[in-house]
Design an enzyme around this catalytic site. Structure first.
Site, PDB file in Angstrom:
ATOM      1  N   ASP A 169       0.819  -1.214   0.000  1.00 54.89           N
ATOM      2  CA  ASP A 169       0.000   0.000   0.000  1.00 54.89           C
ATOM      3  C   ASP A 169       0.855   1.268   0.000  1.00 54.89           C
ATOM      4  O   ASP A 169       1.854   1.356   0.719  1.00 54.89           O
ATOM      5  CB  ASP A 169      -0.894  -0.009   1.254  1.00 54.89           C
ATOM      6  CG  ASP A 169      -1.829   1.183   1.305  1.00 54.89           C
ATOM      7  OD1 ASP A 169      -2.653   1.298   0.378  1.00 54.89           O
ATOM      8  OD2 ASP A 169      -1.736   1.988   2.248  1.00 54.89           O
ATOM      9  N   GLU A 194       0.976  -0.728  -5.117  1.00 58.27           N
ATOM     10  CA  GLU A 194      -0.155   0.190  -5.147  1.00 58.27           C
ATOM     11  C   GLU A 194       0.443   1.580  -5.297  1.00 58.27           C
ATOM     12  O   GLU A 194       0.786   2.240  -4.325  1.00 58.27           O
ATOM     13  CB  GLU A 194      -0.994   0.067  -3.874  1.00 58.27           C
ATOM     14  CG  GLU A 194      -2.374   0.709  -4.020  1.00 58.27           C
ATOM     15  CD  GLU A 194      -2.442   2.146  -3.522  1.00 58.27           C
ATOM     16  OE1 GLU A 194      -3.240   2.918  -4.071  1.00 58.27           O
ATOM     17  OE2 GLU A 194      -1.708   2.505  -2.587  1.00 58.27           O
TER      18      GLU A 194
HETATM   19  C1  OTU Z   1      -4.065   3.842  -0.386  1.00 63.09           C
HETATM   20  O1  OTU Z   1      -4.407   4.858  -1.307  1.00 63.09           O
HETATM   21  C2  OTU Z   1      -5.324   3.045  -0.092  1.00 63.09           C
HETATM   22  O2  OTU Z   1      -5.773   2.434  -1.280  1.00 63.09           O
HETATM   23  C3  OTU Z   1      -6.348   3.965   0.512  1.00 63.09           C
HETATM   24  O3  OTU Z   1      -7.576   3.317   0.694  1.00 63.09           O
HETATM   25  C4  OTU Z   1      -5.779   4.450   1.813  1.00 63.09           C
HETATM   26  O4  OTU Z   1      -6.641   5.431   2.326  1.00 63.09           O
HETATM   27  C5  OTU Z   1      -4.388   5.050   1.678  1.00 63.09           C
HETATM   28  O5  OTU Z   1      -3.524   4.298   0.822  1.00 63.09           O
HETATM   29  C6  OTU Z   1      -3.697   5.109   2.996  1.00 63.09           C
HETATM   30  O6  OTU Z   1      -3.358   3.822   3.465  1.00 63.09           O
HETATM   31  O7  OTU Z   1      -3.775   8.257  -1.795  1.00 63.09           O
HETATM   32  O8  OTU Z   1      -6.408   8.336  -2.124  1.00 63.09           O
HETATM   33  O9  OTU Z   1      -0.122   6.459  -5.031  1.00 63.09           O
HETATM   34  O10 OTU Z   1      -2.784   6.900  -4.345  1.00 63.09           O
HETATM   35  O11 OTU Z   1      -1.603   4.941  -1.717  1.00 63.09           O
HETATM   36  C7  OTU Z   1      -5.816   7.116  -1.884  1.00 63.09           C
HETATM   37  C8  OTU Z   1      -0.702   5.775  -3.996  1.00 63.09           C
HETATM   38  C9  OTU Z   1      -4.332   7.211  -1.746  1.00 63.09           C
HETATM   39  C10 OTU Z   1      -1.894   6.498  -3.387  1.00 63.09           C
HETATM   40  C11 OTU Z   1      -2.544   5.582  -2.467  1.00 63.09           C
HETATM   41  C12 OTU Z   1      -3.556   5.989  -1.502  1.00 63.09           C
END
Ligand code: OTU
Length: 662
Positions: A299, A341
């Site tokens: 993540d 991700e």
């Molecule tokens: C991720 O997303 C998860 O998919 C989210 O659900 C979480 O809230 C977040 O991390 C924190 O754990 O900015 O708007 O380039 O886009 O990590 C979502 C990566 C996010 C980011 C992503 C993030």
């Protein structure tokens, strides 16, 4: 200054040091491995270490080389790896063996992914295990369960604030349930993917609690500042992820100081400049691998490294860290793959698959957010120019890696439109993003979509979009208007977007509920824990009553379910859709028709044609030759035939063709 020799004598000097380090470390490792693993598995472990050592050493040198004793760090990490290998179950060792013989498993055309919240899908982990027939009926081979490690009590960002990486959320079950589920899935040929929140812990995690209690060792696990001076300097160039609900990137913690919190104030960013943090997270990865997890969704990886004066996104050290993790986990658990991700712009995205000066093994999978965004952009504008431009410019992933191709996920849609791609099509990126926001939040008069703006930022004018695929495609609107013709169109639009995900190259991912056309969950506001975060609009509970209708072709659920099932079935019979080859967009002479060719060295040729327009159209048949097709037929048509008259290929409104050769 310490960097200069490295710059002058790039990789070779590090390689020479790595080779001698391996020679020094190997005897002790061999002895340790033989004692704990037996001769055969010890030999396998050593072979893996030998194969990956230089990659790992070089990557760690880039991050920690200047800070001290790299040999000592390597010896320590390899000891962890050897211990994990020694405690790995026989079943999983067999899986490792199979995967080392057939390392292309994640590339295969059989792969179909499904992603869901365990509780919203079935209840508990044990109850997920009761629904495997449902998943098999959809052709699923890869199951991503949303965050399931023990989170802090609510709010916890949908589970992305973990207090214990070695425990399961008690609402869902325990570690034994997870292991049993993983084994049941494995028995059916379904790989389990889970989230690993590597960028931050909950502020209630034991490390954070010790830091807050004043332990300097644990204070160094996080980015802690005595006053605002450094945070202010960093903030000058930092983007805000949740400007609406969690503005700023630092949080003042009484008695401790200012803590780096990219996301919410209860999510503390880990400090990867500290090798202990790297070691801890490696240990967690190995632990989860040994529970039977096959895919780790890493993540928020772009945020792992901080550098003043930058956005602290996609810094080179992020990639070095991922390469080091990759190599080390691969030594103990070669069956495990990494999924990045990284929801970033197209140029940065391919790096997570290891595209650098040369291929450096990093993540095997990454979300193709560019394909996702461009699909929605084309659906709104009925014009595929920007999509063709943007996707053409992307560098292909290394042949041992691939995309996860998807239409929707649990997050908002952020419009990653690169300025230069927009400019190449005579568009202004900002204006186009504003159009997409208007269109999908429903404020654009002629829109078919029901959605909502997420994190609208009045300062920058930026916003993202929430909503389920069905609602954004027009299914909700058509149902409200009780208009059969519009409904048919909306269903075709949803299947068109999924058709792209199933054929572009990569593992297609079905987001829970999309297969039965679940619309927005307006009731998310009833839950005080969710009401501030409209991403819950598109995180409904599984509608099992609708799922019951999935075999009824007159129902919306039936049309979509059967459509997706068929896409998977056809995909399974098309070796050209095996990932590993390259996908190239081609220009057609119709602005609404997107064309993409897959030229596979071994498995044959494929040409996808997708009409994003609502009405029937045609394009010049010269594209068949350009794609290298000699005697094309349409794999999606029961009789293989498609409309080809007078030099033009005919497509119905929102229709697609999967053309392949004899
Ligand atoms: C991720 O997303 C998860 O998919 C989210 O659900 C979480 O809230 C977040 O991390 C924190 O754990 O900015 O708007 O380039 O886009 O990590 C979502 C990566 C996010 C980011 C992503 C993030």
């Amino acid at each position: 200054m310490a960097d200069e020799p490295r710059a002058l004598r790039p990789a070779s000097a590090v390689r020479a040091r790595a080779t001698s380090a391996l020679q020094r470390l190997q005897p002790a490792l061999a002895e340790h491995a033989r004692a704990s693993l037996g001769a055969r598995d010890a030999a396998a472990l050593l072979a893996r270490v030998q194969r990956r050592f230089i990659d790992v050493y070089q990557a760690l040198d880039e991050v920690y080389g200047a800070t001290g004793d790299l040999d000592g760090l390597m010896a320590d990490l390899l000891r962890l790896v050897a211990d994990a290998a020694a405690t790995r179950d026989d079943d999983l060792r067999v899986l490792d063996h199979r995967r080392e013989i057939a390392p292309d498993w994640h590339l295969r055309e059989e792969q179909v992914g499904y992603v869901c919240y365990a509780d919203r899908f079935a209840g508990s982990l044990a109850e997920v295990a009761d629904q495997l027939d449902y998943l098999s009926g959809l052709g699923v081979t890869y199951l991503h369960l949303m965050p399931l490690l023990r989170p802090r009590p609510s709010p916890n960002d949908g589970g992305y604030a973990v207090v214990d990486y070695r425990a399961v959320d008690p609402r869902l079950g325990d570690m034994t349930d997870l292991e049993q589920l993983a084994a049941a899935l494995r028995g059916r040929g379904i790989s389990l993917c889970i989230d690993l929140v590597v960028n931050h812990t909950a502020r209630e995690h034991a490390w954070a609690r010790r830091a807050a209690a004043g332990d300097p060792v644990y204070r160094d696990y996080y980015h802690v500042f005595g006053d605002r001076s450094l945070p202010d300097r960093y903030s000058a160039t930092l983007p805000e992820v949740f400007p609406d609900t969690a503005p700023g990137s630092f949080t003042e913690v009484p008695g401790l100081g200012w803590v780096w919190t990219t996301f919410h104030d209860y999510q503390w960013d880990l400090n990867y400049a500290n090798p202990r943090v790297f070691r801890e997270m490696l240990d967690v990865m190995l632990f989860l691998a040994n529970r039977g997890v096959e895919v780790l969704r890493l993540d928020a990886v772009p945020f792992l490294w901080k550098r003043e004066g930058t956005a602290c996104l996609n810094e080179p050290e992020v990639h070095s860290l991922l390469q080091a993790f990759r190599g080390l986990v691969g030594c103990a658990a070669p069956a495990v793959v990494f999924k990045a991700e990284a929801i970033v712009g197209p140029d940065e995205l391919v790096r997570y698959l290891g595209v650098h000066d040369r291929h450096r093994p990093e993540c095997e999978l990454a979300y193709h957010n560019q394909l996702m965004v461009m699909g929605w952009s084309s659906a709104a504008s009925r014009d595929v120019g920007l999509m063709t431009q943007a996707l053409s410019r992307m560098r292909p992933p290394p042949p041992t890696t691939t995309w996860v191709t998807y239409v929707r996920c649990h997050d908002d849609i952020g419009w990653a439109v690169a300025d230069e791609d927009a400019a190449a099509r005579g568009l202004d990126a900002f204006t186009h993003r504003r159009f997409l926001n208007d269109f999908y939040s429903g404020s654009f008069a002629a829109s078919f979509a029901h959605g909502a703006l997420f994190q609208a930022n009045p300062v920058t004018g930026d916003a993202r979009v929430s909503g389920t695929a069905a609602s954004l495609c027009g299914i909700e609107q058509a149902l409200e208007l009780d208009d059969r013709a519009l409904l048919g169109q909306a269903v075709r639009r949803l299947l068109l977007l999924y058709g792209l995900a199933f054929s572009y190259g990569g593992i297609p991912l079905i987001y829970m509920g999309d297969e039965i056309a679940q619309v927005n969950d307006a009731a998310y506001t009833d839950d005080p824990e969710h009401t501030q975060d409209n991403r819950w609009l598109h995180r409904p509970a599984m509608d099992w009553a609708a799922a019951e209708r999935r075999h009824d072709p007159a129902s919306v659920a039936g049309m979509v379910f059967e459509g997706l099932r068929q896409l998977g079935a056809v995909r399974r019979g098309l070796p050209a859709l095996r990932a590993g080859g390259d996908t190239r967009p081609l220009w057609t002479d119709d602005p609404a028709v997107f064309a993409y060719a897959r030229i596979h060295p071994r498995e044959g040729t494929f040409l996808g044609l997708a009409n994003f327009g609502d009405f029937a159209t045609s394009c010049d048949a010269g594209i068949l030759g350009a794609a290298g097709l000699r005697r094309p037929w349409d794999a999606l048509a029961p009789d293989g035939r498609f409309g080809l008259h007078e030099g033009r290929i005919h497509l119905p409104g929102l229709g697609m063709l999967w053309l392949t050769d004899d």
